[in-house]
Design an enzyme around this catalytic site. Structure first.
Site, PDB file in Angstrom:
ATOM      1  N   LYS A  53       0.640  -0.967  -0.525  1.00  0.00           N
ATOM      2  CA  LYS A  53      -0.390   0.005   0.323  1.00  0.00           C
ATOM      3  C   LYS A  53       0.974   0.892  -0.062  1.00  0.00           C
ATOM      4  O   LYS A  53       0.531   2.563  -1.002  1.00  0.00           O
ATOM      5  CB  LYS A  53      -1.129   0.115   1.549  1.00  0.00           C
ATOM      6  N   GLN A  97      -4.174  -1.052   9.830  1.00  0.00           N
ATOM      7  CA  GLN A  97      -4.119  -2.430   9.426  1.00  0.00           C
ATOM      8  C   GLN A  97      -4.721  -4.150   9.993  1.00  0.00           C
ATOM      9  O   GLN A  97      -4.676  -4.226  11.299  1.00  0.00           O
ATOM     10  CB  GLN A  97      -2.767  -3.027   8.492  1.00  0.00           C
ATOM     11  N   ASP A 120     -11.323   2.854   4.787  1.00  0.00           N
ATOM     12  CA  ASP A 120     -11.499   1.309   4.867  1.00  0.00           C
ATOM     13  C   ASP A 120     -13.276   1.233   4.722  1.00  0.00           C
ATOM     14  O   ASP A 120     -13.878   0.812   4.233  1.00  0.00           O
ATOM     15  CB  ASP A 120     -11.345   0.071   6.225  1.00  0.00           C
TER      16      ASP A 120
END
Length: 283
Positions: A53, A97, A120
């Site tokens: 990422k 994460q 997210d």
């Protein structure tokens, strides 16, 4: 019959090309888009995902501040880092994460994140926005599936979609998303799960079947309507080996199907950056 493949890579490339153009426009206005990441613990796979990422962020022109907490970090340590990123006006998006060490409460931590920085799209407020059709960051995998179907010209409006799986990160938000009144949605959506004894009765009538159960090989050819579109979204890992929900033999029955590797995965990452650039545009 051999199904037409629906790869995710060209979908992701299209989305990221748009993101790259929006990043350039922001920079012309003097805004440096920023996606911050938080890693807790020493899980090799999680560290690898963060590196991917960060590499993608650099390629797109994002700043990518990162905080790594040790496996002995406390809940207070994690909340402190989240608060720092919430308060930093130069940080537009934040990714925690997952998974985090078992002694920590991920859901409680997520609730302290600024919903507008939630790339997210899983903050409870953002799930509520999705439920009532308000703008906000969308859950990445569901949004990626809608984009994948639209990119490959799969008609969704008015068709019967069956989702096998009711998880909070995929099945439930995807059902809300695809039922919304929009050209790339507007479907008749049914959600079933493995607790329904006769679930194949539902999947075998679906025009679009989305497997999101996380049970390797649960979808076999006899569970698929001939000519249906099949999206494999649920996976489980055995070590580094990916075990998808959809058996590869389903390609002999389906009209179109995502590949075993490279289907929904690339679109999920692309949607994360689409959420991040949208957050930067909000200022």
């Amino acid at each position: 019959m051999t199904a037409r493949l629906l790869p995710g890579a060209p979908v992701a490339e299209s989305v990221l090309a748009d993101v790259r153009a929006r990043v350039a426009a922001l920079k012309e206005r003097g805004v440096q888009p920023s996606l911050a990441t938080i890693l807790v613990g020493d899980d090799d796979a999680s560290a690898g995902y963060i590196r991917i990422k960060q590499k993608q962020a650099a390629d797109l022109g994002f700043a990518s501040p990162h905080r790594h907490l040790g496996s002995d970090a406390t809940q207070a340590d994690l909340l402190r880092v989240i608060a720092e990123f919430n308060d930093d006006k130069d940080v537009h998006g934040v990714l925690i994460q997952y998974p985090i060490p078992g002694h920590l409460d991920y859901d409680a931590a997520l609730q302290t994140l600024d919903p507008d920085k939630d790339v997210d799209g899983m903050h409870p407020l953002n799930m509520g926005r999705l439920a009532v059709g308000l703008p906000g960051p969308l859950p990445c995998t569901p949004a990626g599936i809608e984009a994948l179907l639209a990119f490959h010209g799969v008609e969704i409006s008015g068709r019967e979609v069956v989702i096998l799986g009711r998880g909070a990160t995929l099945g439930r938000p995807l059902a809300m998303l695809l039922a919304q009144k929009r050209p790339t949605a507007n479907a008749a959506v049914t959600v079933v799960h493995t607790g329904v004894k006769d679930w194949p009765r539902y999947t075998s009538r679906a025009e679009i079947l989305i497997a999101a159960a996380g049970v390797p090989g649960i979808i076999q050819p006899e569970h698929v309507k001939p000519g249906a579109v099949v999206i494999g979204a649920g996976v489980r890992y055995e070590g580094r080996r990916l075990l998808p929900d959809v058996d590869e033999a389903c390609a002999e029955v389906a009209g179109a199907i995502t590949p075993r590797v490279g289907g929904v995965g690339p679109t999920t990452v692309a949607m994360l950056f689409r959420n991040a650039v949208a957050a930067a545009e909000l200022g």
